[in-house]
Design a protein around this motif. Structure first.
Motif, mmCIF file in Angstrom:
data_model
loop_
_atom_site.group_PDB
_atom_site.id
_atom_site.type_symbol
_atom_site.label_atom_id
_atom_site.label_comp_id
_atom_site.label_asym_id
_atom_site.label_seq_id
_atom_site.Cartn_x
_atom_site.Cartn_y
_atom_site.Cartn_z
ATOM 1 N N ILE A 106 0.895 -1.237 -0.027
ATOM 2 C CA ILE A 106 -0.014 -0.066 -0.001
ATOM 3 C C ILE A 106 0.900 1.380 -0.038
ATOM 4 C CG2 ILE A 106 -1.685 1.517 1.344
ATOM 5 C CD1 ILE A 106 -3.002 -1.183 2.200
ATOM 6 N N TYR A 107 1.864 1.544 1.095
ATOM 7 C CA TYR A 107 2.328 2.757 1.167
ATOM 8 C C TYR A 107 3.668 2.785 0.150
ATOM 9 C CZ TYR A 107 -0.433 2.620 5.439
ATOM 10 O OH TYR A 107 -1.188 2.549 6.238
ATOM 11 N N GLU A 108 4.216 1.675 -0.040
ATOM 12 C CA GLU A 108 5.394 1.747 -0.890
ATOM 13 C C GLU A 108 5.255 1.384 -2.415
ATOM 14 O OE1 GLU A 108 8.898 -0.347 0.829
ATOM 15 O OE2 GLU A 108 7.906 -0.529 2.620
ATOM 16 N N THR A 109 3.851 1.169 -2.733
ATOM 17 C CA THR A 109 3.769 0.516 -4.023
ATOM 18 C C THR A 109 2.415 1.377 -4.721
ATOM 19 O OG1 THR A 109 4.840 -1.773 -3.505
ATOM 20 C CG2 THR A 109 3.560 -1.157 -5.903
ATOM 21 N N ILE A 110 1.393 0.887 -4.383
ATOM 22 C CA ILE A 110 -0.018 1.433 -4.754
ATOM 23 C C ILE A 110 -0.010 2.909 -4.643
ATOM 24 C CG2 ILE A 110 -2.458 1.535 -4.356
ATOM 25 C CD1 ILE A 110 -2.240 -1.643 -3.915
ATOM 26 N N ASN A 111 0.405 3.470 -3.574
ATOM 27 C CA ASN A 111 0.137 5.046 -3.092
ATOM 28 C C ASN A 111 1.113 5.824 -4.168
ATOM 29 O OD1 ASN A 111 -2.186 4.770 -1.679
ATOM 30 N ND2 ASN A 111 -0.986 4.929 0.152
ATOM 31 N N PRO A 112 2.314 5.434 -4.252
ATOM 32 C CA PRO A 112 3.141 6.181 -5.151
ATOM 33 C C PRO A 112 2.709 6.060 -6.462
ATOM 34 C CG PRO A 112 4.459 4.670 -3.261
ATOM 35 C CD PRO A 112 3.172 4.423 -3.270
ATOM 36 N N LEU A 113 2.300 5.003 -6.879
ATOM 37 C CA LEU A 113 1.844 4.787 -8.171
ATOM 38 C C LEU A 113 0.635 5.737 -8.522
ATOM 39 C CD1 LEU A 113 1.718 1.000 -9.261
ATOM 40 C CD2 LEU A 113 3.294 2.833 -10.316
ATOM 41 N N ALA A 144 -11.625 2.776 0.727
ATOM 42 C CA ALA A 144 -10.452 3.183 0.509
ATOM 43 C C ALA A 144 -9.705 3.544 1.947
ATOM 44 C CB ALA A 144 -10.146 4.130 -0.432
ATOM 45 N N SER A 145 -10.604 4.429 2.601
ATOM 46 C CA SER A 145 -10.042 4.826 3.848
ATOM 47 C C SER A 145 -9.406 3.809 4.860
ATOM 48 C CB SER A 145 -11.265 5.792 4.681
ATOM 49 O OG SER A 145 -12.245 5.082 4.948
ATOM 50 N N GLU A 146 -10.326 2.645 4.711
ATOM 51 C CA GLU A 146 -9.854 1.476 5.612
ATOM 52 C C GLU A 146 -8.625 0.924 5.274
ATOM 53 O OE1 GLU A 146 -13.165 -1.566 6.212
ATOM 54 O OE2 GLU A 146 -14.072 -0.404 4.678
ATOM 55 N N LEU A 147 -8.257 1.125 4.041
ATOM 56 C CA LEU A 147 -6.696 0.476 3.710
ATOM 57 C C LEU A 147 -5.834 1.818 3.855
ATOM 58 C CD1 LEU A 147 -7.495 -2.235 1.140
ATOM 59 C CD2 LEU A 147 -6.823 -2.357 3.599
ATOM 60 N N GLU A 148 -6.303 2.947 3.860
ATOM 61 C CA GLU A 148 -5.520 4.345 3.515
ATOM 62 C C GLU A 148 -4.767 4.313 2.002
ATOM 63 O OE1 GLU A 148 -2.439 4.607 6.849
ATOM 64 O OE2 GLU A 148 -4.209 4.504 8.431
ATOM 65 N N ILE A 149 -5.608 4.041 1.370
ATOM 66 C CA ILE A 149 -5.349 4.048 -0.018
ATOM 67 C C ILE A 149 -5.707 5.626 -0.679
ATOM 68 C CG2 ILE A 149 -5.891 3.440 -2.595
ATOM 69 C CD1 ILE A 149 -6.057 0.587 -1.644
ATOM 70 N N GLU A 150 -4.606 6.446 -1.246
ATOM 71 C CA GLU A 150 -5.005 7.598 -1.576
ATOM 72 C C GLU A 150 -5.593 8.011 -2.633
ATOM 73 O OE1 GLU A 150 -0.960 9.131 -1.558
ATOM 74 O OE2 GLU A 150 -0.391 8.481 0.676
ATOM 75 N N VAL A 151 -6.954 7.772 -2.438
ATOM 76 C CA VAL A 151 -8.031 8.210 -3.256
ATOM 77 C C VAL A 151 -9.112 8.592 -2.632
ATOM 78 C CG1 VAL A 151 -7.344 6.662 -5.268
ATOM 79 C CG2 VAL A 151 -9.147 5.994 -3.534
ATOM 80 N N ASN A 152 -10.329 8.953 -3.052
ATOM 81 C CA ASN A 152 -11.270 9.665 -1.964
ATOM 82 C C ASN A 152 -11.572 8.514 -1.366
ATOM 83 O OD1 ASN A 152 -14.069 10.047 -1.387
ATOM 84 N ND2 ASN A 152 -14.149 11.352 -2.989
ATOM 85 N N PRO A 153 -11.552 8.919 0.131
ATOM 86 C CA PRO A 153 -11.904 7.998 1.106
ATOM 87 C C PRO A 153 -13.109 7.166 1.125
ATOM 88 C CG PRO A 153 -11.842 10.415 1.824
ATOM 89 C CD PRO A 153 -11.441 10.428 0.790
#
Length: 643
Positions: free
Chosen positions: A274-281, A336-345
């Motif tokens: 999540i933090y090192e791969t998906i969110n940077p993408l 998305a907010s449950e996994l803290e993926i950086e799109v609309n929560p």
């Protein structure tokens, strides 16, 4: 406490006496390539002890010359006093694949358009389930003093016919400020639920009805690819990929499952994806397209069953234990907010459903995008990624299996191997007379290693030239400078001399690497053979073969047949279909009909468990030869070898 200093990175960390050096490096944030996750099988975690003493057992991966220079395997080394360590280029070469690459080739665009036609030609709608509406609400007065939320619901009931309107707490908190900051003229993003029901997931100032976006992601074991999509017209606004940051904990799913079961391993793997791969993408694509994260309101992810578990932080260990039971095949919608993926929560994440423990949503998505489900022809679908999955069928049936190919096709557990990124050799030829090699390097850089397609070319060329026999053993009677034998008796072929390219060491492939790759290709061929034979069919009855996965970009079909990875049938039957998993996720993102068809496909596929199939082991052993123990099954290769 003892200290480890990493020389080139200029980092220090304190560790307990006797602690493993690889674990210490990970604590310091130093990433060392360790595809086998410390089981001593790959030999890629070589580091140099500049000063200090360690306890390190001998290994055939470390030559006498390297041992004299202070090289050890980090996974096989324990700290007994303060040390200074140098991590060489090859031990961190896979990190070249961790950078984010833009993806925008014309070939990719053509493949996406082909997948889109699969949906449209079968009468499916190509329209997102998410909708936007610009509304102008009556400004409150003393005479009209209902609440903001009731005011919104009244408007939607009177003008759009929604009798039941919902929102979540985070959305409710935004409403007062947005309404008054826009003179009650706003755009709402909502998801209709049928029968007069809808849920508001976003609200923006003014008229922004022309901006609505979604993201599709393929979570591969080695690489992760994503695309940012305009949900109105399906156009691709940005595409990007990078290596899956989980790779530092193991190259394949089994090693990651084992790591997840230890201590905080599961959390580390979840953080890495999540933090090192998906969110940077995501950040890369949003910046490129000038899109705000709150405008991304739909998200679809496809990946194998293990990747789905690790994405959601679900304990995966029972996937690898008989009877191989996953925690889930179909995940619920998750915010998305449950996994803290950086799109609309408020965005709901849809995880493409899996079929079995080792046939995941990436294959379900691939079958959707390939169109196998709609044709009369017999189609063989092969995904050549870190895991080898195969599907055979047509509109009437779909059979599938997973092969224990390991990560060899992505360069894993091959001493010279790496993923297909800058510095990787992806095409190779060898002169029949001089035995000299020629190759192409991705990005026209200094060669760092060989990716899967290059390894296929190399093994094929070495066999055809007589550099090695059909068992994968080097011809020691050829007295040429490119063949040598180390002190352990293991032969190797030198593809590139270090002096010619300014490298730290020669770039070689050895008999252990070749044996590993022969087993990987044998798993693919035998898996396909068993799948067909279970239906009373053989390779002559195949009308078309689809090849998916990153390896396909440079895959030489002829060489793949010569080594016995693919069946010896007409080459015009083979077609590369790109990243079919990402395409399937894209179609699911854009089409509700596509999503329903996707779920039908997951339900329709019949899974064959090769580990308990009575004929599989015999088929596998027979396929662990070049091209096969029964050369008559490869008439064109037989003819070539005779010539």
């Amino acid at each position: 406490m003892l200290r480890i200093k990493f020389l080139l990175e200029n980092k220090e960390i304190q560790v307990e006496q006797g602690e493993n050096l690889l674990d210490g490096a990970r604590k310091a944030g130093i990433v060392i390539d360790a595809p086998c996750n410390g089981n001593l099988s790959c030999g890629k975690c070589k580091v140099k002890i500049v000063s200090g003493k360690v306890d390190s057992a001998s290994s055939h991966h470390i030559s006498h010359e390297e041992l004299e220079k202070g090289y050890v395997l980090a996974c096989n080394t324990r700290i007994i006093e303060d040390i200074v360590v140098e991590v060489p280029t090859e031990a961190s070469a896979f990190m070249h694949g961790m950078k984010i690459d833009d993806l925008s080739s014309e070939r990719d665009q053509e493949i996406f358009e082909r997948a889109k036609r699969q949906v449209l030609d079968h009468g499916m709608t190509f329209k997102s389930y998410v909708q936007k509406e610009y509304i102008e609400i009556d400004v409150p007065t003393l005479d009209d003093n209902i609440s903001d939320w009731d005011r919104i619901k009244r408007y939607l009931r009177n003008h759009l016919g929604y009798t039941q309107v919902f929102c979540r707490l985070q959305m409710l908190r935004k409403i007062p400020g947005i309404l008054r900051g826009s003179d009650f003229k706003v755009t709402i993003t909502h998801i209709p639920r049928g029968k007069g029901r809808t849920t508001i997931v976003n609200m923006e100032v003014g008229d922004t009805t022309n901006r609505l976006y979604g993201i599709a992601v393929d979570i591969g074991t080695t690489s992760v690819a994503a695309c940012l999509v305009d949900l109105y017209n399906g156009s691709l606004l940005a595409k990007a990929s990078m290596g899956n940051a989980q790779i530092k904990y193991g190259a394949d799913v089994i090693n990651r499952i084992i790591f997840a079961a230890k201590g905080d391993g599961l959390q580390k793997l979840n953080d890495a994806i999540i933090y090192e791969t998906i969110n940077p993408l995501i950040r890369k694509m949003l910046n490129s397209a000038k899109v705000d994260k709150d405008e991304v309101i739909a998200f679809v992810a496809a990946g194998n069953t293990t990747m789905a578990h690790l994405l959601l932080g679900v304990y995966p260990d029972y996937l690898r234990r008989e009877p191989y039971i996953p925690a889930f095949l179909r995940a619920p919608f998750i915010k998305a907010s449950e996994l803290e993926i950086e799109v609309n929560p408020e965005t709901f994440l849809y995880i493409v459903p899996s079929v079995a423990s080792y046939v995941g949503g990436d294959i379900t998505a691939g079958v959707l995008s390939s169109g196998i489900w709609s044709v009369e022809e017999n189609v063989l679908f092969i995904d050549l990624g870190t895991n080898g999955e195969i599907v055979f069928g047509n509109k009437d049936f779909l059979m599938t299996c997973a092969c224990s190919a390991g990560p060899a096709f992505e360069g894993g557990e091959i001493s010279c191997g790496m993923r297909a990124t800058d510095g990787a050799i992806d095409r190779i030829s060898i002169d029949r007379e001089t035995y000299e090699s020629q190759f192409k390097v991705i990005g026209d850089k200094k060669p760092l290693g060989i990716c899967g397609s290059g390894i296929i070319d190399l093994i094929s060329e070495m066999m055809i030239c007589g550099i090695m026999d059909r068992r994968g053993k080097l011809n020691r009677d050829l007295h040429i400078s490119r063949i040598r034998v180390d002190e352990h008796g293991i032969g190797e072929y030198i593809l590139a001399f270090k002096e010619a390219y300014g490298m730290e060491k020669d770039l070689t492939i050895n008999e252990v690497d070749i044996d590993n790759f022969i087993r990987a290709k044998g798993a693919i061929y035998s898996g396909a053979s068993v799948l067909l034979s279970s239906l009373g069919m053989d390779f002559t009855m195949i009308d078309r073969v689809y090849i998916a996965g990153g390896i396909g970009n440079s895959l030489n079909i002829q060489n793949s047949i010569r080594i016995g990875m693919l069946p010896d049938i007409e080459e015009n039957k083979f077609m590369y279909i790109g990243n079919s998993s990402l395409m399937g996720a894209y179609l699911t993102l854009m089409s509700e009909d596509g999503r329903h068809k996707l779920e039908d496909i997951a339900n329709q596929m019949t899974y064959v468990e090769l580990s308990v199939h009575p004929n599989y082991m015999d088929e596998f052993v027979s396929a662990c030869f070049l091209p096969h123990t029964d050369i008559e099954m490869f008439p064109n290769v037989k003819k070539l070898l005779e010539e």
